[in-house]
Design a protein around this motif. Structure first.
Motif, PDB file in Angstrom:
ATOM      1  N   ALA A 104       0.828  -1.212   0.000  1.00  0.00           N
ATOM      2  CA  ALA A 104       0.000   0.000   0.000  1.00  0.00           C
ATOM      3  C   ALA A 104       0.860   1.259   0.000  1.00  0.00           C
ATOM      4  O   ALA A 104       0.478   2.275  -0.587  1.00  0.00           O
ATOM      5  CB  ALA A 104      -0.942  -0.003   1.201  1.00  0.00           C
ATOM      6  N   ALA A 105       2.026   1.206   0.643  1.00  0.00           N
ATOM      7  CA  ALA A 105       2.919   2.373   0.662  1.00  0.00           C
ATOM      8  C   ALA A 105       3.493   2.648  -0.725  1.00  0.00           C
ATOM      9  O   ALA A 105       3.810   3.794  -1.053  1.00  0.00           O
ATOM     10  CB  ALA A 105       4.042   2.143   1.666  1.00  0.00           C
ATOM     11  N   GLU A 106       3.601   1.623  -1.562  1.00  0.00           N
ATOM     12  CA  GLU A 106       4.181   1.772  -2.909  1.00  0.00           C
ATOM     13  C   GLU A 106       3.147   2.183  -3.960  1.00  0.00           C
ATOM     14  O   GLU A 106       3.517   2.684  -5.010  1.00  0.00           O
ATOM     15  CB  GLU A 106       4.801   0.444  -3.351  1.00  0.00           C
ATOM     16  N   ARG A 107       1.886   1.949  -3.695  1.00  0.00           N
ATOM     17  CA  ARG A 107       0.842   2.136  -4.716  1.00  0.00           C
ATOM     18  C   ARG A 107       0.117   3.460  -4.548  1.00  0.00           C
ATOM     19  O   ARG A 107      -0.033   3.969  -3.443  1.00  0.00           O
ATOM     20  CB  ARG A 107      -0.172   0.992  -4.650  1.00  0.00           C
ATOM     21  N   ALA A 108      -0.380   3.976  -5.659  1.00  0.00           N
ATOM     22  CA  ALA A 108      -1.163   5.216  -5.627  1.00  0.00           C
ATOM     23  C   ALA A 108      -2.630   4.925  -5.316  1.00  0.00           C
ATOM     24  O   ALA A 108      -3.317   5.742  -4.725  1.00  0.00           O
ATOM     25  CB  ALA A 108      -1.053   5.931  -6.974  1.00  0.00           C
ATOM     26  N   SER A 109      -3.102   3.752  -5.715  1.00  0.00           N
ATOM     27  CA  SER A 109      -4.515   3.410  -5.545  1.00  0.00           C
ATOM     28  C   SER A 109      -4.697   2.504  -4.329  1.00  0.00           C
ATOM     29  O   SER A 109      -3.832   1.692  -4.008  1.00  0.00           O
ATOM     30  CB  SER A 109      -5.014   2.683  -6.805  1.00  0.00           C
ATOM     31  N   ASP A 110      -5.841   2.646  -3.667  1.00  0.00           N
ATOM     32  CA  ASP A 110      -6.145   1.762  -2.536  1.00  0.00           C
ATOM     33  C   ASP A 110      -7.114   0.656  -2.960  1.00  0.00           C
ATOM     34  O   ASP A 110      -7.703  -0.004  -2.120  1.00  0.00           O
ATOM     35  CB  ASP A 110      -6.721   2.552  -1.365  1.00  0.00           C
ATOM     36  N   ARG A 111      -7.242   0.433  -4.259  1.00  0.00           N
ATOM     37  CA  ARG A 111      -8.144  -0.598  -4.769  1.00  0.00           C
ATOM     38  C   ARG A 111      -7.424  -1.937  -4.814  1.00  0.00           C
ATOM     39  O   ARG A 111      -6.282  -2.032  -5.226  1.00  0.00           O
ATOM     40  CB  ARG A 111      -8.653  -0.250  -6.160  1.00  0.00           C
ATOM     41  N   VAL A 112      -8.116  -2.976  -4.383  1.00  0.00           N
ATOM     42  CA  VAL A 112      -7.602  -4.335  -4.428  1.00  0.00           C
ATOM     43  C   VAL A 112      -8.753  -5.249  -4.830  1.00  0.00           C
ATOM     44  O   VAL A 112      -9.913  -4.997  -4.492  1.00  0.00           O
ATOM     45  CB  VAL A 112      -6.981  -4.752  -3.071  1.00  0.00           C
ATOM     46  N   PHE A 113      -8.442  -6.289  -5.596  1.00  0.00           N
ATOM     47  CA  PHE A 113      -9.444  -7.259  -6.002  1.00  0.00           C
ATOM     48  C   PHE A 113      -9.243  -8.537  -5.213  1.00  0.00           C
ATOM     49  O   PHE A 113      -8.136  -9.070  -5.153  1.00  0.00           O
ATOM     50  CB  PHE A 113      -9.350  -7.543  -7.503  1.00  0.00           C
ATOM     51  N   LEU A 114     -10.311  -9.016  -4.607  1.00  0.00           N
ATOM     52  CA  LEU A 114     -10.283 -10.243  -3.815  1.00  0.00           C
ATOM     53  C   LEU A 114     -10.962 -11.342  -4.604  1.00  0.00           C
ATOM     54  O   LEU A 114     -12.142 -11.244  -4.946  1.00  0.00           O
ATOM     55  CB  LEU A 114     -10.982 -10.029  -2.466  1.00  0.00           C
ATOM     56  N   ARG A 115     -10.192 -12.383  -4.910  1.00  0.00           N
ATOM     57  CA  ARG A 115     -10.713 -13.561  -5.605  1.00  0.00           C
ATOM     58  C   ARG A 115     -10.720 -14.689  -4.591  1.00  0.00           C
ATOM     59  O   ARG A 115      -9.702 -14.963  -3.978  1.00  0.00           O
ATOM     60  CB  ARG A 115      -9.803 -13.937  -6.783  1.00  0.00           C
ATOM     61  N   ALA A 116     -11.849 -15.331  -4.402  1.00  0.00           N
ATOM     62  CA  ALA A 116     -11.939 -16.442  -3.454  1.00  0.00           C
ATOM     63  C   ALA A 116     -12.675 -17.591  -4.109  1.00  0.00           C
ATOM     64  O   ALA A 116     -13.668 -17.390  -4.812  1.00  0.00           O
ATOM     65  CB  ALA A 116     -12.664 -16.009  -2.180  1.00  0.00           C
ATOM     66  N   ASP A 117     -12.173 -18.784  -3.912  1.00  0.00           N
ATOM     67  CA  ASP A 117     -12.825 -19.984  -4.426  1.00  0.00           C
ATOM     68  C   ASP A 117     -14.216 -20.086  -3.800  1.00  0.00           C
ATOM     69  O   ASP A 117     -14.415 -19.717  -2.641  1.00  0.00           O
ATOM     70  CB  ASP A 117     -11.972 -21.209  -4.084  1.00  0.00           C
ATOM     71  N   GLY A 118     -15.172 -20.587  -4.571  1.00  0.00           N
ATOM     72  CA  GLY A 118     -16.553 -20.683  -4.083  1.00  0.00           C
ATOM     73  C   GLY A 118     -16.714 -21.640  -2.914  1.00  0.00           C
ATOM     74  O   GLY A 118     -17.668 -21.543  -2.151  1.00  0.00           O
ATOM     75  N   SER A 119     -15.765 -22.557  -2.725  1.00  0.00           N
ATOM     76  CA  SER A 119     -15.867 -23.525  -1.630  1.00  0.00           C
ATOM     77  C   SER A 119     -15.214 -23.042  -0.342  1.00  0.00           C
ATOM     78  O   SER A 119     -15.276 -23.725   0.672  1.00  0.00           O
ATOM     79  CB  SER A 119     -15.230 -24.850  -2.064  1.00  0.00           C
ATOM     80  N   VAL A 120     -14.588 -21.864  -0.363  1.00  0.00           N
ATOM     81  CA  VAL A 120     -13.934 -21.325   0.836  1.00  0.00           C
ATOM     82  C   VAL A 120     -15.002 -20.838   1.810  1.00  0.00           C
ATOM     83  O   VAL A 120     -15.962 -20.168   1.402  1.00  0.00           O
ATOM     84  CB  VAL A 120     -12.985 -20.167   0.446  1.00  0.00           C
ATOM     85  N   PRO A 121     -14.860 -21.152   3.104  1.00  0.00           N
ATOM     86  CA  PRO A 121     -15.843 -20.666   4.087  1.00  0.00           C
ATOM     87  C   PRO A 121     -15.903 -19.138   4.130  1.00  0.00           C
ATOM     88  O   PRO A 121     -14.892 -18.453   3.960  1.00  0.00           O
ATOM     89  CB  PRO A 121     -15.331 -21.226   5.413  1.00  0.00           C
ATOM     90  N   TYR A 122     -17.080 -18.649   4.385  1.00  0.00           N
ATOM     91  CA  TYR A 122     -17.330 -17.209   4.440  1.00  0.00           C
ATOM     92  C   TYR A 122     -16.449 -16.540   5.500  1.00  0.00           C
ATOM     93  O   TYR A 122     -15.947 -15.439   5.295  1.00  0.00           O
ATOM     94  CB  TYR A 122     -18.812 -16.979   4.743  1.00  0.00           C
TER      95      TYR A 122
END
Length: 159
Positions: A104-122
Motif C-alpha cells: 500500500a505504501a508503494e501504490r497510488a490506488s487503494d483498490r484491491v481485487f479479492l478472488r476467493a474460491d466458491g468452496s472457501v468458508p465465508y
C-alpha cells in the motif's frame, strides 16, 4: 501505400513528345492488410496471458464488471485449500497485513481485487477482507464470474 507512375502513351514516330508523368490512381493495400492481420494474431495470442494465472473456481453473480484502471490491479486470491496469494506469490496469513502495508505504501490506488474460491468458508473470506482493510486497502472489489442467479424473484422458485 505504394504508388507508381504511368507514362503517357504517345503515338509512334520520330517525334516523340515527352509528356508529363501521370500518377497511378490505384493504391496497393495488400501490405497494409498483411500488417493488420499479423497484429491481430499477436493481440489474440497475448490477451489471455495478461490475466492473473491462479486457477480459482469463482462463484457466479449477476453483478456487472468494474471499470478498468491505469495501474495494474492488485489481486489477492484465496484458494480452495485456504492458502492466500498476493498476485501469484503465496503468503502466510500471519504475514498478510505486513506485506499489504508495504504494498500500500508503494501504490497510488487503494483498490484491491479479492478472488476467493466458491468452496472457501465465508469466515475465511471475511478474515482476509479484514486483513486487506488493516493493510491499508479500503476499496475492495470482490471478483466473481458473470451469469449467476439473479435474486429479483423472477427466476427463484418458492419452497
Amino acid at each position: 501505400m505504394a504508388s507508381g507512375v504511368m507514362k503517357k502513351q504517345g503515338g509512334g514516330g520520330r517525334r516523340r513528345r515527352r509528356g508529363r508523368a501521370q500518377p497511378m490512381a490505384e493504391i496497393n493495400i495488400t501490405p497494409f492488410v498483411d500488417v493488420m492481420l499479423v497484429l491481430l494474431i499477436i493481440f489474440m495470442v497475448a490477451a489471455p496471458l495478461l490475466t492473473v494465472g491462479v486457477p480459482v473456481e469463482l462463484p457466479k453473480t449477476a453483478a456487472t464488471a468494474l471499470p478498468s484502471e491505469q495501474e495494474e490491479p492488485l489481486t489477492v486470491t484465496v484458494l480452495a485449500d485456504g492458502t492466500v496469494q498476493i498476485q501469484k506469490t503465496e503468503t502466510a496469513r500471519d504475514d498478510l497485513i505486513l506485506k499489504l502495508r508495504a504494498i500500500a505504501a508503494e501504490r497510488a490506488s487503494d483498490r484491491v481485487f479479492l478472488r476467493a474460491d466458491g468452496s472457501v468458508p465465508y469466515a475465511l473470506v471475511m478474515e482476509v477482507m479484514g486483513a486487506l482493510n488493516g493493510g491499508g486497502f479500503s476499496n475492495i472489489g470482490l471478483v466473481t464470474e458473470t451469469g449467476g442467479p439473479k435474486l429479483d424473484g423472477a427466476g427463484a422458485s418458492g419452497g
